[in-house]
Design a protein around this motif. Structure first.
Motif, PDB file in Angstrom:
ATOM      1  N   LEU A  66       0.824  -1.205   0.000  1.00 25.97           N
ATOM      2  CA  LEU A  66       0.000   0.000   0.000  1.00 25.97           C
ATOM      3  C   LEU A  66       0.862   1.260   0.000  1.00 25.97           C
ATOM      4  O   LEU A  66       0.609   2.193  -0.774  1.00 25.97           O
ATOM      5  CB  LEU A  66      -0.932  -0.017   1.212  1.00 25.97           C
ATOM      6  CG  LEU A  66      -1.921   1.132   1.338  1.00 25.97           C
ATOM      7  CD1 LEU A  66      -2.897   1.116   0.167  1.00 25.97           C
ATOM      8  CD2 LEU A  66      -2.676   1.025   2.652  1.00 25.97           C
ATOM      9  N   VAL A  67       1.888   1.291   0.835  1.00 23.76           N
ATOM     10  CA  VAL A  67       2.755   2.467   0.903  1.00 23.76           C
ATOM     11  C   VAL A  67       3.481   2.680  -0.415  1.00 23.76           C
ATOM     12  O   VAL A  67       3.575   3.814  -0.911  1.00 23.76           O
ATOM     13  CB  VAL A  67       3.747   2.335   2.079  1.00 23.76           C
ATOM     14  CG1 VAL A  67       4.843   3.389   2.007  1.00 23.76           C
ATOM     15  CG2 VAL A  67       3.008   2.443   3.405  1.00 23.76           C
ATOM     16  N   SER A  68       3.981   1.617  -1.018  1.00 25.47           N
ATOM     17  CA  SER A  68       4.696   1.768  -2.290  1.00 25.47           C
ATOM     18  C   SER A  68       3.755   2.230  -3.402  1.00 25.47           C
ATOM     19  O   SER A  68       4.121   3.079  -4.221  1.00 25.47           O
ATOM     20  CB  SER A  68       5.394   0.465  -2.686  1.00 25.47           C
ATOM     21  OG  SER A  68       4.457  -0.539  -2.980  1.00 25.47           O
ATOM     22  N   LYS A  69       2.539   1.710  -3.415  1.00 21.75           N
ATOM     23  CA  LYS A  69       1.583   2.135  -4.441  1.00 21.75           C
ATOM     24  C   LYS A  69       1.145   3.585  -4.229  1.00 21.75           C
ATOM     25  O   LYS A  69       0.932   4.319  -5.187  1.00 21.75           O
ATOM     26  CB  LYS A  69       0.383   1.198  -4.480  1.00 21.75           C
ATOM     27  CG  LYS A  69       0.744  -0.177  -5.021  1.00 21.75           C
ATOM     28  CD  LYS A  69      -0.460  -0.944  -5.444  1.00 21.75           C
ATOM     29  CE  LYS A  69      -0.095  -2.331  -5.913  1.00 21.75           C
ATOM     30  NZ  LYS A  69       0.552  -2.350  -7.201  1.00 21.75           N
ATOM     31  N   ILE A  70       1.007   4.006  -2.979  1.00 18.60           N
ATOM     32  CA  ILE A  70       0.662   5.400  -2.702  1.00 18.60           C
ATOM     33  C   ILE A  70       1.789   6.321  -3.155  1.00 18.60           C
ATOM     34  O   ILE A  70       1.537   7.386  -3.737  1.00 18.60           O
ATOM     35  CB  ILE A  70       0.332   5.596  -1.206  1.00 18.60           C
ATOM     36  CG1 ILE A  70      -1.023   4.964  -0.893  1.00 18.60           C
ATOM     37  CG2 ILE A  70       0.337   7.065  -0.818  1.00 18.60           C
ATOM     38  CD1 ILE A  70      -1.370   4.954   0.579  1.00 18.60           C
ATOM     39  N   ALA A  71       3.028   5.935  -2.908  1.00 17.37           N
ATOM     40  CA  ALA A  71       4.166   6.764  -3.326  1.00 17.37           C
ATOM     41  C   ALA A  71       4.211   6.896  -4.848  1.00 17.37           C
ATOM     42  O   ALA A  71       4.374   8.004  -5.373  1.00 17.37           O
ATOM     43  CB  ALA A  71       5.470   6.162  -2.797  1.00 17.37           C
ATOM     44  N   VAL A  72       4.057   5.791  -5.545  1.00 18.57           N
ATOM     45  CA  VAL A  72       4.056   5.832  -7.007  1.00 18.57           C
ATOM     46  C   VAL A  72       2.857   6.632  -7.505  1.00 18.57           C
ATOM     47  O   VAL A  72       2.974   7.443  -8.440  1.00 18.57           O
ATOM     48  CB  VAL A  72       4.056   4.399  -7.604  1.00 18.57           C
ATOM     49  CG1 VAL A  72       3.824   4.422  -9.089  1.00 18.57           C
ATOM     50  CG2 VAL A  72       5.363   3.699  -7.281  1.00 18.57           C
ATOM     51  N   GLY A  73       1.706   6.438  -6.887  1.00 16.39           N
ATOM     52  CA  GLY A  73       0.507   7.173  -7.276  1.00 16.39           C
ATOM     53  C   GLY A  73       0.666   8.674  -7.084  1.00 16.39           C
ATOM     54  O   GLY A  73       0.200   9.467  -7.906  1.00 16.39           O
ATOM     55  N   ALA A  74       1.337   9.085  -6.010  1.00 12.68           N
ATOM     56  CA  ALA A  74       1.555  10.514  -5.770  1.00 12.68           C
ATOM     57  C   ALA A  74       2.453  11.117  -6.845  1.00 12.68           C
ATOM     58  O   ALA A  74       2.179  12.213  -7.353  1.00 12.68           O
ATOM     59  CB  ALA A  74       2.165  10.728  -4.387  1.00 12.68           C
ATOM     60  N   VAL A  75       3.503  10.404  -7.214  1.00 10.11           N
ATOM     61  CA  VAL A  75       4.401  10.897  -8.263  1.00 10.11           C
ATOM     62  C   VAL A  75       3.664  10.971  -9.601  1.00 10.11           C
ATOM     63  O   VAL A  75       3.790  11.959 -10.336  1.00 10.11           O
ATOM     64  CB  VAL A  75       5.665  10.010  -8.365  1.00 10.11           C
ATOM     65  CG1 VAL A  75       6.501  10.367  -9.576  1.00 10.11           C
ATOM     66  CG2 VAL A  75       6.492  10.135  -7.097  1.00 10.11           C
ATOM     67  N   VAL A  76       2.885   9.961  -9.913  1.00 14.63           N
ATOM     68  CA  VAL A  76       2.110   9.965 -11.165  1.00 14.63           C
ATOM     69  C   VAL A  76       1.081  11.093 -11.149  1.00 14.63           C
ATOM     70  O   VAL A  76       0.874  11.766 -12.167  1.00 14.63           O
ATOM     71  CB  VAL A  76       1.439   8.591 -11.397  1.00 14.63           C
ATOM     72  CG1 VAL A  76       0.422   8.651 -12.518  1.00 14.63           C
ATOM     73  CG2 VAL A  76       2.496   7.537 -11.696  1.00 14.63           C
TER      74      VAL A  76
END
Length: 122
Positions: free
Chosen positions: A43-53
């Motif tokens: 979840l944390v990794s997907k949130i980080a990638v989602g924020a950058v995107v």
């Protein structure tokens, strides 16, 4: 006369049952911690990638809006054009949300849960 005395064999069986129960409980705890850590890290990794995107998409949209506005003669026309584009995308997604979003995500979650159970049994 019945005797209620416990023999060493009975004590041994009770001790084994108690040890088995404690070990099983500890195993369940460890599996829960492992699964929680896996879910949280994903979840944390997907949130980080989602924020950058999301930031990339925001700047891209502002750039496209300004460029379209320059071509159309007024900057706000570009923003109106992008808003219209996203309105059309939202309508298309809303119309096909079950087929494109809900069903595939539901299938992914179910297959993930079943895959975890299959690996636990091995």
């Amino acid at each position: 006369m019945e005797t209620n005395a416990t023999t060493p064999e009975n004590l041994n069986i009770f001790e084994k049952a108690e040890n088995y129960t404690k070990t099983s409980l500890e195993l369940v705890k460890l599996k829960t911690v492992s699964a929680s850590a896996d879910v949280l890290s994903t979840l944390v990794s997907k949130i980080a990638v989602g924020a950058v995107v999301a930031i990339f998409t925001m700047f891209l949209n502002v750039g496209i809006s300004l460029w379209l506005g320059m071509l159309l003669g007024a900057y706000y026309y570009g923003f109106f054009a992008m808003a219209l584009f996203y309105l059309l995308v939202a309508l298309i997604l809303h119309r096909n949300q079950h087929r494109w979003i809900k069903t595939p995500i539901g299938n992914l979650i179910i297959s993930s849960i079943l895959r975890d159970k299959d690996t636990d049994l091995k």
